[in-house]
Design an enzyme around this catalytic site. Structure first.
Site, PDB file in Angstrom:
ATOM      1  N   TYR A  31       0.830  -1.204   0.000  1.00 32.49           N
ATOM      2  CA  TYR A  31       0.000   0.000   0.000  1.00 32.49           C
ATOM      3  C   TYR A  31       0.860   1.247   0.000  1.00 32.49           C
ATOM      4  O   TYR A  31       2.064   1.185   0.227  1.00 32.49           O
ATOM      5  CB  TYR A  31      -0.954  -0.009   1.204  1.00 32.49           C
ATOM      6  CG  TYR A  31      -0.302   0.316   2.533  1.00 32.49           C
ATOM      7  CD1 TYR A  31       0.536  -0.605   3.160  1.00 32.49           C
ATOM      8  CD2 TYR A  31      -0.506   1.544   3.159  1.00 32.49           C
ATOM      9  CE1 TYR A  31       1.146  -0.300   4.368  1.00 32.49           C
ATOM     10  CE2 TYR A  31       0.091   1.850   4.369  1.00 32.49           C
ATOM     11  CZ  TYR A  31       0.914   0.923   4.974  1.00 32.49           C
ATOM     12  OH  TYR A  31       1.519   1.231   6.176  1.00 32.49           O
ATOM     13  N   ARG A  50       7.940   3.948  -4.816  1.00 33.07           N
ATOM     14  CA  ARG A  50       8.063   2.939  -3.757  1.00 33.07           C
ATOM     15  C   ARG A  50       7.031   1.828  -3.943  1.00 33.07           C
ATOM     16  O   ARG A  50       7.314   0.654  -3.664  1.00 33.07           O
ATOM     17  CB  ARG A  50       7.934   3.574  -2.376  1.00 33.07           C
ATOM     18  CG  ARG A  50       8.241   2.568  -1.259  1.00 33.07           C
ATOM     19  CD  ARG A  50       8.248   3.191   0.114  1.00 33.07           C
ATOM     20  NE  ARG A  50       6.976   3.838   0.397  1.00 33.07           N
ATOM     21  CZ  ARG A  50       6.763   4.668   1.411  1.00 33.07           C
ATOM     22  NH1 ARG A  50       7.752   4.974   2.246  1.00 33.07           N
ATOM     23  NH2 ARG A  50       5.580   5.218   1.598  1.00 33.07           N
ATOM     24  N   ARG A  99      -7.583 -21.228  -1.247  1.00 29.87           N
ATOM     25  CA  ARG A  99      -6.497 -20.674  -0.436  1.00 29.87           C
ATOM     26  C   ARG A  99      -5.305 -21.624  -0.509  1.00 29.87           C
ATOM     27  O   ARG A  99      -5.460 -22.841  -0.357  1.00 29.87           O
ATOM     28  CB  ARG A  99      -6.968 -20.530   1.008  1.00 29.87           C
ATOM     29  CG  ARG A  99      -5.917 -19.973   1.952  1.00 29.87           C
ATOM     30  CD  ARG A  99      -6.470 -19.834   3.372  1.00 29.87           C
ATOM     31  NE  ARG A  99      -5.441 -19.394   4.300  1.00 29.87           N
ATOM     32  CZ  ARG A  99      -4.558 -20.202   4.876  1.00 29.87           C
ATOM     33  NH1 ARG A  99      -4.600 -21.503   4.641  1.00 29.87           N
ATOM     34  NH2 ARG A  99      -3.644 -19.727   5.699  1.00 29.87           N
ATOM     35  N   LYS A 148       6.514  -2.181   1.830  1.00 30.98           N
ATOM     36  CA  LYS A 148       5.372  -1.571   2.527  1.00 30.98           C
ATOM     37  C   LYS A 148       4.139  -2.473   2.412  1.00 30.98           C
ATOM     38  O   LYS A 148       3.254  -2.231   1.598  1.00 30.98           O
ATOM     39  CB  LYS A 148       5.097  -0.167   1.964  1.00 30.98           C
ATOM     40  CG  LYS A 148       4.221   0.696   2.863  1.00 30.98           C
ATOM     41  CD  LYS A 148       4.278   2.138   2.422  1.00 30.98           C
ATOM     42  CE  LYS A 148       3.241   3.005   3.114  1.00 30.98           C
ATOM     43  NZ  LYS A 148       3.468   3.183   4.548  1.00 30.98           N
ATOM     44  N   GLU A 180      12.485   2.476  13.984  1.00 35.56           N
ATOM     45  CA  GLU A 180      11.606   3.558  13.518  1.00 35.56           C
ATOM     46  C   GLU A 180      10.367   3.583  14.391  1.00 35.56           C
ATOM     47  O   GLU A 180      10.247   2.787  15.330  1.00 35.56           O
ATOM     48  CB  GLU A 180      11.247   3.345  12.036  1.00 35.56           C
ATOM     49  CG  GLU A 180      10.604   2.009  11.762  1.00 35.56           C
ATOM     50  CD  GLU A 180      10.413   1.701  10.268  1.00 35.56           C
ATOM     51  OE1 GLU A 180      10.316   2.625   9.463  1.00 35.56           O
ATOM     52  OE2 GLU A 180      10.353   0.496   9.953  1.00 35.56           O
ATOM     53  N   LEU A 204      11.370   1.094   6.861  1.00 33.79           N
ATOM     54  CA  LEU A 204      10.744   1.544   5.624  1.00 33.79           C
ATOM     55  C   LEU A 204      11.487   2.779   5.122  1.00 33.79           C
ATOM     56  O   LEU A 204      11.841   3.656   5.913  1.00 33.79           O
ATOM     57  CB  LEU A 204       9.272   1.893   5.863  1.00 33.79           C
ATOM     58  CG  LEU A 204       8.537   2.211   4.560  1.00 33.79           C
ATOM     59  CD1 LEU A 204       8.269   0.933   3.774  1.00 33.79           C
ATOM     60  CD2 LEU A 204       7.248   2.954   4.805  1.00 33.79           C
TER      61      LEU A 204
END
Ligand code: PLP
Length: 284
Positions: A31, A50, A99, A148, A180, A204
């Protein structure tokens, strides 16, 4: 609110994705969050770059062109009347069948979702005047934090731990060093030098981080990209965080220890001003 799902613009209560989508059952997706200020997208090019890097790292197809992403962002901002707020963009691997841990066939179409959130007065957040209190907690995330992904349970737990202790956020710590914040990059300032952890798979690669460090260097401020301990942070002159949604946010205490005199420092204040001014100017 209008939301975007796989090329369609729909009222939010009519938008649907499959329950078998790997984004839903396996957190198999990535995302981006882009802020909107005065109707303009902030650092959009960086977020798009990114996104593509994250998709590549997960061997996921990029289903749209740069122009498609930009057009969809602009249409949602316009249709939803967003002056200040954000656009959320998510790409998940989809999944046509059962799945399974193995990826679905190559021709599986990823699921793309975009939506907006209104945040009137986003740039004038009163918290920037008083600063955040942060706690520290062990960083127990997976080791590819440079991707991300939508796998956000650990940062969410850390945020709740911070809230339960009356703080605004948590700084994550690995081998004694700060990695972070739960959803932001962490900085300290000592003797006029801005110190923030070097880029690696441990953190990140913040788009706001890149912009703020560039502005700092252009303003002749000294920057050191290296890790630091919690003790070093507690003895710093200033601390702050950066993210697309908080911009530059001062941090005034860490685990209850006041940073400097416990008020917002001049470096964080100046960087926030420069970032907001320059990034709005460059907005698209
Ligand atoms: N670090 C983490 C873990 C994040 O989730 C985020 C943003 O969501 C950031 C850093 C800041 O990145 P950016 O400046 O690109 O928003």
């Amino acid at each position: 609110r209008t939301v975007y799902v796989n090329g369609d613009y729909l009222p939010e209560d009519q938008a649907k994705v499959s329950v078998f989508d790997r984004g839903f059952v396996m957190a198999d997706g990535v995302y981006e969050v882009t802020s909107v200020l005065g109707g303009k997208l902030i650092d959009f090019g960086g977020h798009l770059a990114r996104l593509k890097r994250s998709l590549e790292a997960l061997q996921m197809r990029n289903p749209l062109s740069d122009d498609d992403y930009l057009a969809a962002h602009r249409r949602l901002v316009a249709e939803n009347g967003v002056t200040d707020g954000m656009v959320y963009l998510q790409v998940t691997r989809g999944n046509p069948g059962d799945r399974d841990f193995a990826f679905p066939p190559e021709d599986t179409v990823p699921t793309v979702v975009m939506f907006t959130q209104n945040k009137p007065g986003l740039a004038d957040n009163p918290a920037a005047k008083t600063g955040w209190k942060v706690i520290t907690t062990e960083d127990l995330r997976w080791a590819r934090r440079d991707i991300k992904t939508v796998q956000l349970l650990f940062p969410s737990l850390a945020k709740m731990e911070a809230k339960s202790k009356g703080a605004d956020d948590a700084w994550l710590v690995e081998e004694g060093k700060v990695t972070e914040g739960t959803s932001n990059n962490a900085y300290i300032v000592k003797g006029g030098t801005i110190i923030t952890r070097e880029l690696s798979s441990d953190i990140l690669h913040g788009i706001t981080r890149a912009a703020v460090l560039r502005f700092a260097r252009e303003a002749q401020m000294k920057v050191e990209e290296r890790s630091f301990t919690v003790a070093e942070a507690q003895e710093a002159d200033e601390a702050f965080i950066t993210s697309a949604s908080a911009f530059v946010m001062p941090v005034v205490s860490i685990d209850g220890a006041a940073i400097g005199d416990g008020t917002v420092g001049p470096v964080a204040r100046r960087l926030r001003e420069i970032y907001l001014e320059e990034s709005v100017k460059a907005g698209v």
